[in-house]
Design a protein around this motif. Structure first.
Motif, PDB file in Angstrom:
ATOM      1  N   LEU A 146       0.839  -1.191   0.000  1.00 11.81           N
ATOM      2  CA  LEU A 146       0.000   0.000   0.000  1.00 11.81           C
ATOM      3  C   LEU A 146       0.876   1.243   0.000  1.00 11.81           C
ATOM      4  CD1 LEU A 146      -2.644  -1.015   2.715  1.00 11.81           C
ATOM      5  CD2 LEU A 146      -2.882  -1.168   0.231  1.00 11.81           C
ATOM      6  N   ALA A 147       0.494   2.209  -0.833  1.00 10.20           N
ATOM      7  CA  ALA A 147       1.211   3.491  -0.893  1.00 10.20           C
ATOM      8  C   ALA A 147       0.191   4.577  -1.149  1.00 10.20           C
ATOM      9  CB  ALA A 147       2.277   3.473  -1.973  1.00 10.20           C
ATOM     10  N   GLY A 148      -0.346   5.155  -0.073  1.00  7.62           N
ATOM     11  CA  GLY A 148      -1.389   6.168  -0.233  1.00  7.62           C
ATOM     12  C   GLY A 148      -2.631   5.564  -0.842  1.00  7.62           C
ATOM     13  N   GLU A 149      -3.080   6.109  -1.961  1.00 13.74           N
ATOM     14  CA  GLU A 149      -4.287   5.629  -2.621  1.00 13.74           C
ATOM     15  C   GLU A 149      -4.008   4.495  -3.597  1.00 13.74           C
ATOM     16  OE1 GLU A 149      -6.132   8.983  -4.429  1.00 13.74           O
ATOM     17  OE2 GLU A 149      -6.683   9.921  -2.521  1.00 13.74           O
ATOM     18  N   ASP A 150      -2.744   4.079  -3.702  1.00 14.97           N
ATOM     19  CA  ASP A 150      -2.370   3.016  -4.626  1.00 14.97           C
ATOM     20  C   ASP A 150      -2.035   1.727  -3.892  1.00 14.97           C
ATOM     21  OD1 ASP A 150      -2.638   4.774  -6.741  1.00 14.97           O
ATOM     22  OD2 ASP A 150      -0.497   5.285  -6.809  1.00 14.97           O
ATOM     23  N   GLU A 185      -3.322  -0.778  -8.459  1.00 15.50           N
ATOM     24  CA  GLU A 185      -4.778  -0.722  -8.339  1.00 15.50           C
ATOM     25  C   GLU A 185      -5.159   0.280  -7.253  1.00 15.50           C
ATOM     26  OE1 GLU A 185      -6.810  -4.689  -8.442  1.00 15.50           O
ATOM     27  OE2 GLU A 185      -4.759  -5.420  -8.126  1.00 15.50           O
ATOM     28  N   PRO A 186      -6.413   0.715  -7.236  1.00 20.76           N
ATOM     29  CA  PRO A 186      -6.865   1.587  -6.142  1.00 20.76           C
ATOM     30  C   PRO A 186      -6.790   0.846  -4.812  1.00 20.76           C
ATOM     31  CG  PRO A 186      -8.392   1.688  -7.992  1.00 20.76           C
ATOM     32  CD  PRO A 186      -7.459   0.555  -8.278  1.00 20.76           C
ATOM     33  N   ALA A 187      -6.170   1.456  -3.814  1.00 15.69           N
ATOM     34  CA  ALA A 187      -5.985   0.798  -2.522  1.00 15.69           C
ATOM     35  C   ALA A 187      -7.314   0.440  -1.872  1.00 15.69           C
ATOM     36  CB  ALA A 187      -5.164   1.702  -1.607  1.00 15.69           C
ATOM     37  N   ALA A 188      -8.315   1.319  -2.011  1.00 18.01           N
ATOM     38  CA  ALA A 188      -9.615   1.061  -1.376  1.00 18.01           C
ATOM     39  C   ALA A 188     -10.249  -0.210  -1.921  1.00 18.01           C
ATOM     40  CB  ALA A 188     -10.540   2.254  -1.580  1.00 18.01           C
ATOM     41  N   GLU A 189     -10.144  -0.419  -3.233  1.00 14.45           N
ATOM     42  CA  GLU A 189     -10.726  -1.614  -3.835  1.00 14.45           C
ATOM     43  C   GLU A 189      -9.969  -2.866  -3.421  1.00 14.45           C
ATOM     44  OE1 GLU A 189     -12.801  -4.405  -5.811  1.00 14.45           O
ATOM     45  OE2 GLU A 189     -13.386  -2.332  -5.402  1.00 14.45           O
ATOM     46  N   VAL A 190      -8.652  -2.786  -3.347  1.00 11.17           N
ATOM     47  CA  VAL A 190      -7.852  -3.935  -2.938  1.00 11.17           C
ATOM     48  C   VAL A 190      -8.167  -4.313  -1.498  1.00 11.17           C
ATOM     49  CG1 VAL A 190      -5.498  -4.718  -2.463  1.00 11.17           C
ATOM     50  CG2 VAL A 190      -6.006  -3.499  -4.583  1.00 11.17           C
ATOM     51  N   GLU A 191      -8.290  -3.328  -0.622  1.00 12.82           N
ATOM     52  CA  GLU A 191      -8.609  -3.603   0.781  1.00 12.82           C
ATOM     53  C   GLU A 191      -9.970  -4.275   0.913  1.00 12.82           C
ATOM     54  OE1 GLU A 191      -6.820  -2.849   3.748  1.00 12.82           O
ATOM     55  OE2 GLU A 191      -6.011  -0.820   3.551  1.00 12.82           O
TER      56      GLU A 191
END
Length: 352
Positions: A146-150, A185-191
């Motif tokens: 994870l790196a910010g929003e990525d 990918e977007p971090a929110a979607e991955v989480e």
């Protein structure tokens, strides 16, 4: 003139010297790295060599990530793990022999020191694994950066080798034959989809869950109470006023304030101390809540917290002017003589 017999004696040592090869030290053999699909391989609990093995992969670090906080999210199955990134140890899950402890159920977010990371290049993630009587079939997600929003999801082909050599933590990207992970990918979607199973829609809202229920023709299901008003309900009881009381087992699985020192294959855990009894305990997330239908429409619309801050409290019972709470290793009594849904004071410890 030399005796012929003496000539033979001289020649034999010479021939022996010519025929015996020079013995050189054997070079250390390279480990037999083979491709392994992660996280699928972890779900099978591979045995390794004498219970030890390593996994490694490489990831391309975007230059745009320079200056961001980099975090690795990683889970354990029924094994112990040490995590290395770019040769640096980030942390561990469980504990290695001789004091082996499975890290089953642990998820860690490990900060990665960014000062030495090759942004715009590739870095190696290496995972050292110990398996002792490990069981298989547990759902586990692949590690994620994870790196910010990525985010970069590290699900796919890694390399694995049985055995144990700490030098493997310093593996270089060029030595790894499987491709580097590159997809951002977007971090929110991955989480949200971290532990999503194949053909799984992920978490549903209470209303969506109700809509998918299938019941016999003579059975009807109505939704009367749901998150966020309750969470992980473990014990429920109705009081004489028709109100529903719920034990919310939110602290599970780890007791507050304690450190696990061992756990066997049956998940029997040993901790570093016996927790003190309330009110001098380590506050946890468990709570007992009360839910009431105030307008008679069948929906529990009033929500009250009777007690909070418990740790792995498992059940309760009404009686003798208060509430009895089983909070192992203690049986507690919280007085509420006036019935105002507020404990009159600290609990009495009846069993310990």
């Amino acid at each position: 003139m030399l005796n012929p017999n003496s000539r033979r004696l001289l020649i034999v040592p010479l021939l022996l010297a010519l025929l015996v090869p020079t013995i050189e030290p054997l070079a250390a053999s390279e480990p037999a790295w083979k491709e392994a699909a992660v996280p699928d391989d972890w779900k099978r609990a591979p045995a390794g060599e004498k219970g030890l093995l390593w996994y490694r992969t490489k990831v391309a670090l975007p230059a745009a990530w320079r200056g961001r906080d980099i975090v690795l999210v990683i889970e354990s199955v029924d094994d112990a793990r040490e995590i290395y990134f770019a040769g640096e140890k980030l942390g561990s899950l469980g504990a290695f022999p001789p004091a082996y402890r499975s890290g089953l159920g642990e998820t860690k977010r490990l900060a990665i020191p960014a000062d030495k990371l090759p942004f715009g290049g590739e870095a190696v993630l290496a995972v050292r694994v110990a398996t002792i009587e490990s069981r298989s079939g547990f759902n586990v997600a692949a590690p994620v950066l994870l790196a910010g929003e990525d985010a970069i999801r590290l699900a796919g082909q890694w390399e694995a080798s049985p055995g144990d050599d700490l030098a493997w933590k310093d593996s270089q990207p060029a030595a790894i034959k499987t491709p580097a992970f590159t997809k951002v990918e977007p971090a929110a979607e991955v989480e949200r989809s971290l532990k999503k199973l194949a053909a799984d829609d992920g978490p549903l809202s209470p209303a969506e869950s109700l809509a998918r229920m299938k019941t016999p023709a003579d059975l009807q299901v109505e939704l009367v109470l749901a998150e966020p008003h309750i969470g992980q309900p473990l014990s429920m009881k109705w009081d004489h006023r028709g109100r529903l009381w719920v034990m919310n087992y939110l602290q599970y699985p780890s007791p507050a304030g304690l450190t696990m020192v061992s756990r066997d294959k049956f998940l029997r855990s040993v901790y570093d101390r016996v927790p003190p009894a309330p009110p001098n305990h380590f506050p946890g997330a468990d709570k007992i809540t009360i839910h009431e239908d105030t307008d008679g429409d069948g929906q529990l619309d009033k929500h009250t917290t009777f007690l909070e801050g418990l740790s792995l409290a498992s059940s309760f019972e009404f009686g003798r002017g208060g509430l009895w709470v089983l909070n192992p290793p203690y049986l507690l009594f919280y007085p509420d003589a006036d019935g105002d849904d507020v404990p009159d004071g600290a609990p009495t410890v009846h069993l310990e």
